[in-house]
Design a protein around this motif. Structure first.
Motif, short mmCIF file in Angstrom:
data_model
loop_
_atom_site.label_atom_id
_atom_site.label_comp_id
_atom_site.label_asym_id
_atom_site.label_seq_id
_atom_site.Cartn_x
_atom_site.Cartn_y
_atom_site.Cartn_z
N LYS A 276 0.83 -1.21 0.00
CA LYS A 276 0.00 0.00 0.00
C LYS A 276 0.86 1.26 0.00
CE LYS A 276 -4.28 -1.63 2.06
NZ LYS A 276 -5.27 -1.41 3.12
N ASP A 277 2.01 1.22 0.68
CA ASP A 277 2.93 2.36 0.68
C ASP A 277 3.45 2.61 -0.73
OD1 ASP A 277 2.61 2.41 3.44
OD2 ASP A 277 4.54 1.42 3.84
N VAL A 278 3.78 1.54 -1.43
CA VAL A 278 4.30 1.64 -2.80
C VAL A 278 3.22 2.14 -3.74
CG1 VAL A 278 5.32 0.35 -4.72
CG2 VAL A 278 6.04 -0.13 -2.37
N ALA A 279 1.99 1.69 -3.55
CA ALA A 279 0.87 2.09 -4.42
C ALA A 279 0.59 3.59 -4.34
CB ALA A 279 -0.38 1.30 -4.06
N ARG A 280 0.96 4.23 -3.23
CA ARG A 280 0.73 5.67 -3.07
C ARG A 280 1.82 6.54 -3.69
NH1 ARG A 280 -1.36 3.96 2.10
NH2 ARG A 280 0.69 4.09 3.04
N LEU A 281 2.88 5.94 -4.16
CA LEU A 281 3.98 6.73 -4.72
C LEU A 281 3.54 7.47 -5.97
CD1 LEU A 281 6.93 4.19 -4.34
CD2 LEU A 281 6.50 6.23 -2.95
N GLN A 282 4.10 8.66 -6.15
CA GLN A 282 3.83 9.50 -7.31
C GLN A 282 5.05 9.52 -8.23
OE1 GLN A 282 0.81 11.23 -7.62
NE2 GLN A 282 0.18 10.06 -5.82
N ASP A 283 4.85 9.91 -9.48
CA ASP A 283 5.97 10.02 -10.41
C ASP A 283 7.07 10.91 -9.86
OD1 ASP A 283 5.42 8.37 -12.62
OD2 ASP A 283 4.02 9.83 -13.45
N PHE A 284 8.30 10.48 -10.07
CA PHE A 284 9.54 11.21 -9.75
C PHE A 284 9.76 11.42 -8.25
CE2 PHE A 284 8.33 12.40 -14.06
CZ PHE A 284 9.43 11.91 -14.75
N GLN A 285 9.12 10.61 -7.41
CA GLN A 285 9.45 10.67 -5.99
C GLN A 285 10.84 10.09 -5.79
OE1 GLN A 285 5.72 9.20 -3.98
NE2 GLN A 285 6.09 11.10 -2.87
N GLU A 286 11.54 10.59 -4.77
CA GLU A 286 12.91 10.18 -4.51
C GLU A 286 12.95 9.13 -3.41
OE1 GLU A 286 14.90 13.88 -3.67
OE2 GLU A 286 15.05 14.36 -5.80
N LEU A 287 13.64 8.01 -3.71
CA LEU A 287 13.77 6.91 -2.78
C LEU A 287 15.24 6.59 -2.57
CD1 LEU A 287 11.15 4.46 -4.34
CD2 LEU A 287 10.75 6.18 -2.57
N GLU A 288 15.54 6.07 -1.37
CA GLU A 288 16.89 5.60 -1.07
C GLU A 288 16.83 4.17 -0.58
OE1 GLU A 288 19.63 9.29 0.45
OE2 GLU A 288 18.50 8.20 1.95
N LEU A 289 17.78 3.37 -1.01
CA LEU A 289 17.96 2.04 -0.46
C LEU A 289 18.97 2.16 0.67
CD1 LEU A 289 18.32 -0.24 -3.62
CD2 LEU A 289 16.24 0.43 -2.42
N VAL A 290 18.57 1.80 1.88
CA VAL A 290 19.46 1.82 3.03
C VAL A 290 20.00 0.40 3.18
CG1 VAL A 290 19.67 2.25 5.50
CG2 VAL A 290 18.11 3.64 4.11
N LEU A 291 21.32 0.26 3.07
CA LEU A 291 21.95 -1.05 3.05
C LEU A 291 22.47 -1.44 4.42
CD1 LEU A 291 24.02 -0.72 -0.23
CD2 LEU A 291 21.66 -1.48 0.05
N THR A 292 22.47 -2.74 4.67
CA THR A 292 23.12 -3.29 5.86
C THR A 292 24.50 -3.73 5.42
OG1 THR A 292 22.24 -5.47 5.41
CG2 THR A 292 20.98 -4.09 6.90
N VAL A 293 25.52 -3.19 6.05
CA VAL A 293 26.88 -3.51 5.65
C VAL A 293 27.64 -3.99 6.88
CG1 VAL A 293 29.00 -2.61 4.63
CG2 VAL A 293 26.80 -1.74 3.88
N SER A 294 28.19 -5.20 6.80
CA SER A 294 29.02 -5.71 7.88
C SER A 294 30.49 -5.53 7.49
CB SER A 294 28.72 -7.18 8.13
OG SER A 294 29.12 -7.95 7.01
N ASP A 295 31.36 -5.68 8.47
CA ASP A 295 32.80 -5.53 8.19
C ASP A 295 33.26 -6.54 7.15
OD1 ASP A 295 33.70 -4.79 11.63
OD2 ASP A 295 32.93 -3.52 10.03
N LYS A 296 32.70 -7.74 7.15
CA LYS A 296 33.10 -8.77 6.21
C LYS A 296 32.57 -8.50 4.81
CE LYS A 296 32.27 -12.09 9.75
NZ LYS A 296 31.43 -13.20 10.09
N ASN A 297 31.54 -7.69 4.73
CA ASN A 297 30.84 -7.55 3.45
C ASN A 297 30.69 -6.09 3.07
OD1 ASN A 297 29.41 -8.24 1.23
ND2 ASN A 297 27.47 -8.52 2.29
N LEU A 298 31.81 -5.40 2.92
CA LEU A 298 31.75 -3.99 2.56
C LEU A 298 31.34 -3.84 1.11
CD1 LEU A 298 34.90 -2.53 4.32
CD2 LEU A 298 32.52 -2.18 4.94
N LEU A 299 30.25 -3.13 0.89
CA LEU A 299 29.77 -2.91 -0.47
C LEU A 299 30.46 -1.71 -1.09
CD1 LEU A 299 25.99 -3.52 0.05
CD2 LEU A 299 27.69 -5.10 -0.82
N PHE A 300 30.79 -0.74 -0.26
CA PHE A 300 31.46 0.46 -0.74
C PHE A 300 32.72 0.63 0.08
CE2 PHE A 300 26.96 1.24 -1.44
CZ PHE A 300 26.98 1.50 -2.78
#
Length: 107
Positions: A63-87
């Motif tokens: 339902k949260d996704v269904a309310r989104l409008q065109d060009f809304q800004e979203l961020e993916l918040v990642l879980t990063v452990s010491d063993k698995n650094l993505l950046f």
């Protein structure tokens, strides 16, 4: 199609631009948003802790996704452990143009 602006949340990056993704309006689900976003950004969906609608709203269900409008800004918040650094920020010696001999000069 619903067009959204998505990026990976990472305050350590100087340039953290958004990309635009398209979702079929017939498939506006959290799972589909996660799948398309991760595919476009090259992220493993298992590393996503949450999806944030900027500036400060967490998306939790379809339902949260269904309310989104065109060009809304979203961020993916990642879980990063010491063993698995993505950046990883390159060390000074790994950066292009670094001169080891010049760094050893004393004045």
């Amino acid at each position: 199609e619903l067009v959204l602006k998505v990026r990976i949340q990472n305050p350590n990056l100087r340039e953290n631009d958004f990309i635009e993704i398209e979702l079929d309006r017939q498939e506006l689900t959290y799972k589909e948003l996660l799948r398309v976003s991760c595919s476009e950004l090259g992220v493993n969906p298992e590393h996503v802790q949450k999806i944030r609608k900027l500036p400060n709203t967490m998306l939790r269900k379809d339902k949260d996704v269904a309310r989104l409008q065109d060009f809304q800004e979203l961020e993916l918040v990642l879980t990063v452990s010491d063993k698995n650094l993505l950046f990883r920020v390159p060390t000074l010696s790994e950066r292009s143009g670094y001169n080891k001999k010049a760094s050893e000069l004393t004045y």
